[in-house]
Design a protein around this motif. Structure first.
Motif, short mmCIF file in Angstrom:
data_model
loop_
_atom_site.label_atom_id
_atom_site.label_comp_id
_atom_site.label_asym_id
_atom_site.label_seq_id
_atom_site.Cartn_x
_atom_site.Cartn_y
_atom_site.Cartn_z
N ASP A 160 40.43 3.88 -37.13
CA ASP A 160 41.56 3.52 -36.28
C ASP A 160 42.79 3.10 -37.08
N GLY A 161 42.70 3.12 -38.40
CA GLY A 161 43.85 2.79 -39.24
C GLY A 161 43.83 1.36 -39.75
N SER A 162 42.93 0.54 -39.28
CA SER A 162 42.87 -0.84 -39.75
C SER A 162 42.21 -0.90 -41.13
N GLU A 163 42.49 -1.99 -41.82
CA GLU A 163 41.96 -2.18 -43.17
C GLU A 163 40.45 -2.35 -43.15
N ASP A 164 39.80 -1.93 -44.22
CA ASP A 164 38.38 -2.21 -44.36
C ASP A 164 38.22 -3.63 -44.91
N ASP A 165 37.02 -4.08 -45.09
CA ASP A 165 36.73 -5.44 -45.56
C ASP A 165 37.06 -5.53 -47.05
N LEU A 166 38.15 -6.22 -47.37
CA LEU A 166 38.63 -6.30 -48.75
C LEU A 166 37.74 -7.17 -49.64
N THR A 167 36.80 -7.90 -49.05
CA THR A 167 35.88 -8.71 -49.87
C THR A 167 34.73 -7.86 -50.41
N LYS A 168 34.57 -6.66 -49.89
CA LYS A 168 33.48 -5.78 -50.32
C LYS A 168 34.02 -4.70 -51.26
N ILE A 169 33.13 -4.15 -52.05
CA ILE A 169 33.50 -3.06 -52.96
C ILE A 169 33.75 -1.80 -52.15
N GLY A 170 34.83 -1.09 -52.47
CA GLY A 170 35.15 0.17 -51.80
C GLY A 170 34.38 1.32 -52.40
N TYR A 171 34.86 2.50 -52.17
CA TYR A 171 34.24 3.72 -52.72
C TYR A 171 34.46 3.74 -54.22
N ILE A 172 33.39 3.81 -54.99
CA ILE A 172 33.51 3.65 -56.44
C ILE A 172 33.42 4.94 -57.24
N LYS A 173 33.06 6.03 -56.61
CA LYS A 173 32.97 7.29 -57.36
C LYS A 173 34.37 7.86 -57.59
N PRO A 174 34.53 8.69 -58.62
CA PRO A 174 35.85 9.24 -58.93
C PRO A 174 36.35 10.24 -57.87
N LEU A 175 37.66 10.26 -57.69
CA LEU A 175 38.30 11.18 -56.77
C LEU A 175 39.30 12.06 -57.52
N MET A 176 39.61 13.19 -56.90
CA MET A 176 40.62 14.08 -57.46
C MET A 176 41.45 14.68 -56.34
N VAL A 177 42.66 15.03 -56.69
CA VAL A 177 43.52 15.81 -55.80
C VAL A 177 43.63 17.18 -56.45
N CYS A 178 43.33 18.21 -55.67
CA CYS A 178 43.45 19.59 -56.15
C CYS A 178 44.51 20.30 -55.32
N ILE A 179 45.48 20.88 -55.98
CA ILE A 179 46.56 21.58 -55.31
C ILE A 179 46.43 23.07 -55.60
N MET A 180 46.21 23.83 -54.56
CA MET A 180 46.03 25.27 -54.68
C MET A 180 47.23 25.95 -54.02
N LYS A 181 47.94 26.76 -54.80
CA LYS A 181 49.11 27.48 -54.26
C LYS A 181 48.82 28.97 -54.31
N ASN A 182 48.65 29.55 -53.13
CA ASN A 182 48.40 30.98 -52.99
C ASN A 182 49.61 31.59 -52.31
N LEU A 183 50.53 32.09 -53.10
CA LEU A 183 51.78 32.62 -52.55
C LEU A 183 51.79 34.12 -52.51
#
Length: 157
Positions: free
Chosen positions: A134-157
């Motif tokens: 719903d857009g509200s904050e998660d519990d900041l006293t707990k550990i969030g998602y700890i695995k690595p993330l990436m942004v991949c940008i694919m341009k097919n023109l």
């Protein structure tokens, strides 16, 4: 030794997290850089753009050509299908994904491809904060998602 709750390690372990909301800081940076036309993996509660596809609409059966699409699929076994669909479509496709560099989709569609840029994200001290659907904050006293993330940008023109 401190024990980390099982649901912080994988989204598929948590029954309470049906959808994922993109962390606000990540969304703000990407939306400033890209003029997105559609949110490919959304719900009626967490969509980030006026145009979006829900699970019920099934983005994989839609036409993605000529879109500047934001794609943040649930972190499960269907990620490869979204990546393959983007690779077969014309447009710009920006993915927020786990940094799973060992996967078939990473090697087949992202790694060493001239039309793809890969950005590995630095996590915060207590992990990435996805927040609630719903857009509200998660519990900041707990550990969030700890695995690595990436942004991949694919341009097919």
């Amino acid at each position: 030794m401190r024990t980390i709750a099982k649901n912080t390690l994988s989204f598929t372990c948590s029954k309470s997290m049906e959808y994922l909301r993109t962390p606000k800081d990540i969304w703000e940076d990407l939306s400033k850089e890209f003029n997105f036309t559609i949110d490919i993996c959304a719900s009626d509660e967490n969509h980030l753009l006026e145009r979006y596809y829900t699970k019920e609409i099934n983005a994989l059966s839609q036409d993605w050509d000529n879109e500047i699409a934001y794609i943040h699929p649930l972190f499960d076994g269907k990620i490869g299908k979204f990546v393959e669909k983007a690779s077969n479509s014309k447009g710009t496709f920006v993915f927020l994904l786990p940094a799973s560099t060992h996967t078939k989709y990473f090697h087949d569609f992202f790694y060493n491809k001239p039309n793809v840029e890969i950005r590995f994200l630095r996590k915060g001290v207590k992990g990435f904060r996805f927040g609630k659907d719903d857009g509200s904050e998660d519990d900041l006293t707990k550990i969030g998602y700890i695995k690595p993330l990436m942004v991949c940008i694919m341009k097919n023109l």
